[in-house]
Design a protein around this motif. Structure first.
Motif, PDB file in Angstrom:
ATOM      1  N   PHE A 203       0.842  -1.192   0.000  1.00  0.00           N
ATOM      2  CA  PHE A 203       0.000   0.000   0.000  1.00  0.00           C
ATOM      3  C   PHE A 203       0.885   1.251   0.000  1.00  0.00           C
ATOM      4  O   PHE A 203       1.126   1.850   1.049  1.00  0.00           O
ATOM      5  N   PRO A 204       1.382   1.670  -1.157  1.00  0.00           N
ATOM      6  CA  PRO A 204       2.337   2.784  -1.222  1.00  0.00           C
ATOM      7  C   PRO A 204       1.770   4.102  -0.722  1.00  0.00           C
ATOM      8  O   PRO A 204       2.526   4.979  -0.316  1.00  0.00           O
ATOM      9  N   LYS A 205       0.451   4.274  -0.761  1.00  0.00           N
ATOM     10  CA  LYS A 205      -0.157   5.538  -0.343  1.00  0.00           C
ATOM     11  C   LYS A 205      -0.510   5.564   1.139  1.00  0.00           C
ATOM     12  O   LYS A 205      -1.110   6.517   1.625  1.00  0.00           O
ATOM     13  N   LEU A 206      -0.147   4.500   1.867  1.00  0.00           N
ATOM     14  CA  LEU A 206      -0.535   4.388   3.269  1.00  0.00           C
ATOM     15  C   LEU A 206       0.091   5.510   4.099  1.00  0.00           C
ATOM     16  O   LEU A 206       1.289   5.783   3.991  1.00  0.00           O
ATOM     17  N   LEU A 207      -0.746   6.162   4.922  1.00  0.00           N
ATOM     18  CA  LEU A 207      -0.271   7.258   5.769  1.00  0.00           C
ATOM     19  C   LEU A 207      -0.127   6.836   7.225  1.00  0.00           C
ATOM     20  O   LEU A 207       0.725   7.376   7.941  1.00  0.00           O
ATOM     21  N   ARG A 208      -0.961   5.887   7.676  1.00  0.00           N
ATOM     22  CA  ARG A 208      -0.948   5.471   9.084  1.00  0.00           C
ATOM     23  C   ARG A 208      -1.052   3.953   9.158  1.00  0.00           C
ATOM     24  O   ARG A 208      -1.881   3.351   8.487  1.00  0.00           O
ATOM     25  N   LEU A 209      -0.208   3.350   9.994  1.00  0.00           N
ATOM     26  CA  LEU A 209      -0.221   1.917  10.217  1.00  0.00           C
ATOM     27  C   LEU A 209      -0.317   1.653  11.712  1.00  0.00           C
ATOM     28  O   LEU A 209       0.537   2.113  12.479  1.00  0.00           O
ATOM     29  N   ASP A 210      -1.364   0.951  12.130  1.00  0.00           N
ATOM     30  CA  ASP A 210      -1.595   0.655  13.548  1.00  0.00           C
ATOM     31  C   ASP A 210      -1.599   1.926  14.392  1.00  0.00           C
ATOM     32  O   ASP A 210      -1.085   1.964  15.511  1.00  0.00           O
ATOM     33  N   GLY A 211      -2.177   3.010  13.838  1.00  0.00           N
ATOM     34  CA  GLY A 211      -2.284   4.259  14.568  1.00  0.00           C
ATOM     35  C   GLY A 211      -1.051   5.130  14.522  1.00  0.00           C
ATOM     36  O   GLY A 211      -1.066   6.252  15.019  1.00  0.00           O
ATOM     37  N   GLN A 212       0.036   4.650  13.916  1.00  0.00           N
ATOM     38  CA  GLN A 212       1.287   5.405  13.835  1.00  0.00           C
ATOM     39  C   GLN A 212       1.390   6.088  12.473  1.00  0.00           C
ATOM     40  O   GLN A 212       1.085   5.493  11.442  1.00  0.00           O
ATOM     41  N   GLU A 213       1.843   7.364  12.488  1.00  0.00           N
ATOM     42  CA  GLU A 213       2.059   8.080  11.250  1.00  0.00           C
ATOM     43  C   GLU A 213       3.267   7.493  10.520  1.00  0.00           C
ATOM     44  O   GLU A 213       4.298   7.202  11.129  1.00  0.00           O
ATOM     45  N   LEU A 214       3.158   7.311   9.204  1.00  0.00           N
ATOM     46  CA  LEU A 214       4.255   6.817   8.394  1.00  0.00           C
ATOM     47  C   LEU A 214       4.915   7.971   7.655  1.00  0.00           C
ATOM     48  O   LEU A 214       4.332   9.044   7.503  1.00  0.00           O
ATOM     49  N   SER A 215       6.120   7.750   7.185  1.00  0.00           N
ATOM     50  CA  SER A 215       6.774   8.762   6.367  1.00  0.00           C
ATOM     51  C   SER A 215       5.953   8.988   5.114  1.00  0.00           C
ATOM     52  O   SER A 215       5.232   8.107   4.644  1.00  0.00           O
ATOM     53  N   ALA A 216       6.072  10.167   4.560  1.00  0.00           N
ATOM     54  CA  ALA A 216       5.182  10.576   3.479  1.00  0.00           C
ATOM     55  C   ALA A 216       5.405   9.790   2.194  1.00  0.00           C
ATOM     56  O   ALA A 216       6.537   9.599   1.773  1.00  0.00           O
ATOM     57  N   PRO A 217       4.311   9.315   1.577  1.00  0.00           N
ATOM     58  CA  PRO A 217       4.456   8.780   0.223  1.00  0.00           C
ATOM     59  C   PRO A 217       4.656   9.920  -0.756  1.00  0.00           C
ATOM     60  O   PRO A 217       4.313  11.052  -0.459  1.00  0.00           O
ATOM     61  N   MET A 218       5.209   9.617  -1.909  1.00  0.00           N
ATOM     62  CA  MET A 218       5.405  10.669  -2.902  1.00  0.00           C
ATOM     63  C   MET A 218       4.066  11.004  -3.528  1.00  0.00           C
ATOM     64  O   MET A 218       3.472  10.200  -4.237  1.00  0.00           O
ATOM     65  N   ILE A 219       3.567  12.198  -3.257  1.00  0.00           N
ATOM     66  CA  ILE A 219       2.293  12.634  -3.829  1.00  0.00           C
ATOM     67  C   ILE A 219       2.524  13.446  -5.101  1.00  0.00           C
ATOM     68  O   ILE A 219       1.914  13.228  -6.122  1.00  0.00           O
ATOM     69  N   VAL A 220       3.444  14.391  -5.044  1.00  0.00           N
ATOM     70  CA  VAL A 220       3.769  15.229  -6.194  1.00  0.00           C
ATOM     71  C   VAL A 220       5.275  15.214  -6.360  1.00  0.00           C
ATOM     72  O   VAL A 220       6.016  15.405  -5.402  1.00  0.00           O
ATOM     73  N   ASP A 221       5.744  14.979  -7.558  1.00  0.00           N
ATOM     74  CA  ASP A 221       7.179  14.937  -7.810  1.00  0.00           C
ATOM     75  C   ASP A 221       7.697  16.342  -8.028  1.00  0.00           C
ATOM     76  O   ASP A 221       7.356  16.991  -9.019  1.00  0.00           O
ATOM     77  N   ILE A 222       8.498  16.842  -7.087  1.00  0.00           N
ATOM     78  CA  ILE A 222       9.096  18.159  -7.208  1.00  0.00           C
ATOM     79  C   ILE A 222      10.472  18.000  -7.816  1.00  0.00           C
ATOM     80  O   ILE A 222      11.331  17.304  -7.273  1.00  0.00           O
TER      81      ILE A 222
END
Length: 479
Positions: A203-222
């Motif tokens: 799940f590359p777009k996952l933001l939270r796992l088991d209530g913990q914030e994950l590092s940001a997925p790449m949403i926009v390529d700068i």
């Protein structure tokens, strides 16, 4: 339980927040607080958000006792632990707990979607399942109560769903939050990083796992600075530059006020910085509309703790947007905004924004605050701007500012030939887009065609998608 309310608040509920509580194990933290608290309490909905630990209590006497625990607990580094206690609405999981009949219908729906031969559970477009929509049951998996109910049913009825390879069978789901705590697969990995890495592969777009914030997925390529080559006309003519900045601000505050600020990820550089400051004295015991901003305030004049000086400076776009998402929901008065562009080069633009906004929920609902915001931006993709530094200063509005606030109606960002959308309709469009995967304009059209009946629009979307009648250009491009 008392039902007396004021401004939508149930008076008996309190939110307890431990800044930087994410550093501590839940069991150790709760046992330490319980042992120092003079009144026993039952924590409800304990969770981590950004770097805080939060939970709710329903007992006013326990809430008062919890306030007294602040700075009485020391961690292994001999740092005193601060505890904030504030009046709150009832926790979302309590207010929106599924009723037994709804749980039974959800279980039957999930049974229908479960393949015994493949040992796979299909949760895609669950919200639009006709069996749920027809009974007015709204299941949004990134809501804590819905996810908790779904996981409870999985635990009781689908125990064989216990390996990450089985999750891989539904890796097409655009999940933002996933709870696997207690599942046997959690113990099959050598360490936490390996566990998180395996889940993020699914799940590359996952933001939270088991209530913990994950590092940001790449949403926009700068792009890197070497490839950022803006059209020079954006920076040579004052009218063109003015249009660029005003368009950027309109888009920025449209998303900021939408209720879901995750859309701001694309506005910031990967390594951007953000800081917040307020003119607020924590020793002031009088009620203050700025209390909710105090925890994140980085006023260098009063901040003495060197650790906090570093921690309160948000250093990545993920951290910045998470910080902004934790602030109260707002509505900005766009007619009040003044913009001062005070530095301009071909590769950098510095400008300040002044104006007022009001909070739209909670105990301070309707209160008007003033702000000054300083942006440093570089050229971004599509001739837009990319924020590299953001400084926000919030204060109480003056009587004159409060009186004149929202006196001039401001149209939405849609073109003048289109009808303006209410705040509720804008939020519906955002939610429908997130659930269906369609672009905002297509989501809005689907809702308008169905007279803004969300359930009916969902049924129409599911039917048209099944029949292959929705064109590919209606959907967002997945990077």
């Amino acid at each position: 339980m008392s039902q007396n309310t004021q401004d939508g608040y149930t008076r008996n509920w309190f939110k307890v927040t431990i800044p930087y509580g994410i550093k501590y194990d839940k069991a150790w933290l709760m046992n330490s607080i319980q042992s120092h608290c003079s009144d026993p309490f039952t924590p409800v909905d304990f969770h981590y958000v950004r770097n805080r630990a939060c939970f709710f209590v329903e007992d006013a006497s326990a809430a008062s006792a919890l306030k007294d625990v602040s700075y009485k607990i020391c961690d292994d580094e001999n740092q005193k632990i601060c505890i904030f206690v504030n009046h709150s609405t009832a926790p979302y999981s309590v207010k929106n707990k599924l009723k037994p009949g709804q749980m039974e219908m959800l279980k039957l729906t999930m049974n229908k979607r479960y393949s015994v031969s493949q040992q796979a559970l299909d949760l895609q477009n669950l919200r639009f399942d006709p069996d749920l929509v027809g009974r007015d049951i709204d299941i949004i998996l990134n809501r804590r109560n819905c996810m908790a109910a779904t996981l409870k049913i999985i635990e009781r009825n689908f125990p064989e769903l216990e390996s990450v390879w089985e999750l891989g069978k539904v890796k097409g789901l655009k999940l933002e939050e996933l709870w696997l705590e207690g599942n046997p697969l959690c113990s099959t990995f050598s360490d936490q990083s390996a566990y998180v890495s395996a889940i993020r592969d699914c799940f590359p777009k996952l933001l939270r796992l088991d209530g913990q914030e994950l590092s940001a997925p790449m949403i926009v390529d700068i792009d890197s600075s070497e490839t950022m080559k803006p059209c020079k006309e954006n920076f040579t003519g004052s009218e063109t530059l003015k249009h660029l900045v005003l368009q950027f601000l309109q888009q920025y505050y449209s998303i900021y006020d939408s209720g879901d600020r995750q859309g701001l990820l694309g506005a910031y550089h990967d390594e951007a910085c953000f800081s917040l400051a307020i003119p607020f004295d924590p020793k002031d015991s009088a009620p203050n509309s700025l209390c909710k901003y105090f925890e994140d305030s980085r006023n260098m004049k009063t901040l003495k703790d060197p650790y906090l000086k570093g921690e309160l400076l948000r250093r990545t776009k993920r951290d910045i947007v998470d910080s902004l998402s934790a602030l109260p929901k707002t509505q900005h008065d766009l007619s009040s905004i003044l913009v001062d562009m005070w530095c301009q080069t071909e590769r950098m633009l510095c400008f300040s924004v002044n104006g007022v906004f009001k909070e739209v929920e909670g105990q301070s609902q309707g209160s008007v605050l003033a702000f000054t915001r300083t942006f440093i931006a570089t050229p971004g993709s599509s001739s837009s701007l990319c924020i590299v530094n953001d400084e926000l200063f919030v204060r109480d509005a003056s009587p004159q500012e409060t009186q004149s606030a929202f006196s001039i109606p401001v149209s939405t960002l849609s073109s003048s030939s289109e009808p303006s959308l209410s705040q509720e309709q804008q939020e519906m469009v955002q939610a429908f887009s997130a659930q269906s995967g369609m672009k905002l304009e297509w989501s809005q059209k689907c809702l308008q065609d169905n007279e803004w009946n969300y359930a009916r629009a969902g049924q129409a979307f599911t039917m048209l998608q099944t029949e292959g009648k929705i064109p590919a250009e209606a959907f967002k491009q997945i990077s």
